[in-house]
Design an enzyme around this catalytic site. Structure first.
Site, PDB file in Angstrom:
ATOM      1  CG  ASP A   1      -1.003 -14.791  -1.149  1.00  0.00           C
ATOM      2  OD1 ASP A   1      -0.445 -13.740  -0.800  1.00  0.00           O
ATOM      3  OD2 ASP A   1      -1.627 -14.920  -2.235  1.00  0.00           O
TER       4      ASP A   1
ATOM      5  CE  LYS B   1       1.912   3.100   3.291  1.00  0.00           C
ATOM      6  NZ  LYS B   1       3.295   3.150   2.828  1.00  0.00           N
TER       7      LYS B   1
HETATM    8  P1  NAD Z   1       0.835  -7.450  -3.581  1.00  0.00           P
HETATM    9  O1  NAD Z   1      -0.259  -7.259  -4.550  1.00  0.00           O
HETATM   10  O2  NAD Z   1       2.209  -7.695  -4.040  1.00  0.00           O
HETATM   11  O3  NAD Z   1       0.460  -8.644  -2.557  1.00  0.00           O
HETATM   12  C1  NAD Z   1      -0.818  -8.861  -2.047  1.00  0.00           C
HETATM   13  C2  NAD Z   1      -0.976 -10.356  -1.803  1.00  0.00           C
HETATM   14  O4  NAD Z   1      -2.239 -10.592  -1.178  1.00  0.00           O
HETATM   15  C3  NAD Z   1      -0.984 -11.182  -3.103  1.00  0.00           C
HETATM   16  O5  NAD Z   1      -0.030 -12.230  -2.992  1.00  0.00           O
HETATM   17  C4  NAD Z   1      -2.418 -11.711  -3.211  1.00  0.00           C
HETATM   18  O6  NAD Z   1      -2.491 -13.000  -3.803  1.00  0.00           O
HETATM   19  C5  NAD Z   1      -2.829 -11.749  -1.754  1.00  0.00           C
HETATM   20  N1  NAD Z   1      -4.274 -11.666  -1.531  1.00  0.00           N
HETATM   21  C6  NAD Z   1      -5.159 -10.805  -2.075  1.00  0.00           C
HETATM   22  N2  NAD Z   1      -6.381 -10.990  -1.529  1.00  0.00           N
HETATM   23  C7  NAD Z   1      -6.255 -11.993  -0.613  1.00  0.00           C
HETATM   24  C8  NAD Z   1      -7.151 -12.624   0.289  1.00  0.00           C
HETATM   25  N3  NAD Z   1      -8.440 -12.257   0.379  1.00  0.00           N
HETATM   26  N4  NAD Z   1      -6.664 -13.622   1.073  1.00  0.00           N
HETATM   27  C9  NAD Z   1      -5.362 -13.998   1.005  1.00  0.00           C
HETATM   28  N5  NAD Z   1      -4.469 -13.430   0.159  1.00  0.00           N
HETATM   29  C10 NAD Z   1      -4.912 -12.437  -0.625  1.00  0.00           C
HETATM   30  O7  NAD Z   1       0.767  -6.166  -2.631  1.00  0.00           O
HETATM   31  P2  NAD Z   1       1.954  -5.570  -1.721  1.00  0.00           P
HETATM   32  O8  NAD Z   1       2.756  -4.628  -2.561  1.00  0.00           O
HETATM   33  O9  NAD Z   1       2.611  -6.664  -0.969  1.00  0.00           O
HETATM   34  O10 NAD Z   1       1.095  -4.632  -0.740  1.00  0.00           O
HETATM   35  C11 NAD Z   1       0.327  -5.172   0.316  1.00  0.00           C
HETATM   36  C12 NAD Z   1      -0.206  -4.005   1.145  1.00  0.00           C
HETATM   37  O11 NAD Z   1       0.883  -3.240   1.651  1.00  0.00           O
HETATM   38  C13 NAD Z   1      -1.072  -3.022   0.345  1.00  0.00           C
HETATM   39  O12 NAD Z   1      -2.095  -2.521   1.172  1.00  0.00           O
HETATM   40  C14 NAD Z   1      -0.088  -1.924  -0.022  1.00  0.00           C
HETATM   41  O13 NAD Z   1      -0.749  -0.691  -0.270  1.00  0.00           O
HETATM   42  C15 NAD Z   1       0.790  -1.894   1.217  1.00  0.00           C
HETATM   43  N6  NAD Z   1       2.174  -1.431   1.036  1.00  0.00           N
HETATM   44  C16 NAD Z   1       2.878  -1.749  -0.091  1.00  0.00           C
HETATM   45  C17 NAD Z   1       4.192  -1.296  -0.196  1.00  0.00           C
HETATM   46  C18 NAD Z   1       5.026  -1.614  -1.421  1.00  0.00           C
HETATM   47  O14 NAD Z   1       6.046  -0.924  -1.636  1.00  0.00           O
HETATM   48  N7  NAD Z   1       4.680  -2.609  -2.214  1.00  0.00           N
HETATM   49  C19 NAD Z   1       4.795  -0.552   0.842  1.00  0.00           C
HETATM   50  C20 NAD Z   1       4.047  -0.305   1.991  1.00  0.00           C
HETATM   51  C21 NAD Z   1       2.731  -0.744   2.079  1.00  0.00           C
END
Ligand code: NAD
Length: 299
Positions: free
Chosen positions: A34, A174
């Protein structure tokens, strides 16, 4: 494909960290990457191994999972410096769980195939709270053999798997689902504002709504567990919600479908970002509406 034992996990945020933890507590070895050092430390504390690049995280993996904010982030992990697809595939599998435009999912599958990798389109339903409990819902698109191969891995992180068909169809479904959930989030916030305007307490308003066909996931779970408890830390951020709504509205326009609600909801999510709430939980829309209403009443 031999049984999966080693997993590379790219993107250890709200969802990814919870999913990786559940893999570790089952029987998998997880090497993760990450951009955030704090996220890497969380993985190490949970018993995983932090790597210096997506490629290093994927080096010994049978399966690589990406759980990143949006398509450009997935692209960077696949083809950027230290990207996964620079590794020889050796029959390994790439599974994108990030919510992205279905066209991007198909584009990544083609890129993966060019590099000799198999690609599974695997969107994730429900929230970070449920991910922490190992109760994700997975939407799968891809080849049958790949879907079967990841079955035990999905079982370690969730309790439901729905086969949506080919690559792109899981991402499409989705986006459909989040369209409804996010429009519902705005509708729930507006309904609570209207109840407050009549001086009805939130708890009574929710008891009525949840006791009738007006109920929805936002009124039953998200609002009571987040904003109404005073917690607006991002289970699912307004910025990510806005991304999904924008993908849905663009698809509706492309298909010639009407999108009255989607376009209005997008405006509300844009206002939330302009007010500086983009990093907060989607249910924080309630506070944004409250702020905007007070401003209007003061004019
Ligand atoms: P988040 O922002 O909490 O986590 C994303 C992580 O990715 C962060 O830790 C960030 O540092 C890291 N990151 C960003 N760019 C990066 C890169 N180029 N290389 C490595 N790390 C990188 O987001 P989340 O809530 O965990 O969501 C992640 C995905 O899942 C999104 O596409 C979101 O739409 C989807 N999603 C989220 C939920 C939810 O309830 N939060 C539910 C289902 C799906």
């Amino acid at each position: 494909m031999a049984a999966i034992a080693n997993i590379g996990f790219i993107g250890l945020g709200a969802m990814g960290s919870a999913m990786a933890r559940n893999l570790l507590t089952t029987r998998y070895r997880v090497t993760g990457y990450d951009l955030s050092a704090a996220a890497q430390d969380r993985l190490a504390a949970a018993g995983g191994t932090a790597a210096a690049s997506p490629r290093a995280a994927a080096e010994a993996a049978d399966l690589v999972i990406t759980m990143l904010p949006d398509a450009p982030d997935v692209d960077a992990a696949l083809t950027g410096e230290g990207g996964i697809l620079s590794l020889p595939s050796q029959g390994r599998l790439l599974m994108n769980c990030s919510t992205i435009d279905p066209a991007e999912a198909r584009r990544f599958a083609a890129k993966a195939a060019d590099a000799g990798w198999s690609y599974l389109d695997c969107a994730v339903g429900r929230t970070a709270t449920q991910a922490a409990e190992g109760k994700c819902l997975f939407l799968l698109g891809g080849e049958t053999g790949d879907k079967l191969a990841v079955g035990p891995v999905l079982k370690a992180m969730g309790d439901s798997v729905i086969d949506c068909g080919a690559v792109g169809q899981a991402s499409a479904m989705k986006i459909v689902n989040n369209y409804l959930a996010l429009v519902g989030c705005l509708a729930t916030a507006e309904a609570l504002m209207l109840a407050r305007a009549a001086s009805v307490k939130d708890v009574a308003a929710l008891d009525v709504i949840n006791g009738t066909s007006a109920r929805n996931g936002n009124s039953m779970q998200n609002f009571p567990n987040k904003v109404l408890k005073g917690d607006v830390s991002p289970g699912f951020s307004l910025d990510l919600g806005r991304k999904d709504l924008a993908i849905a509205v663009a698809a509706m326009k492309r298909e010639g479908l009407s999108s009255f609600l989607g376009e209005q909801a997008l405006k509300a999510f844009d206002s939330a970002r302009e007010e500086g709430h983009g990093g907060n939980d989607c249910t924080d829309l309630l506070n944004v509406l409250s702020k905007l209403s007070e401003r209007r009443q003061g004019d």
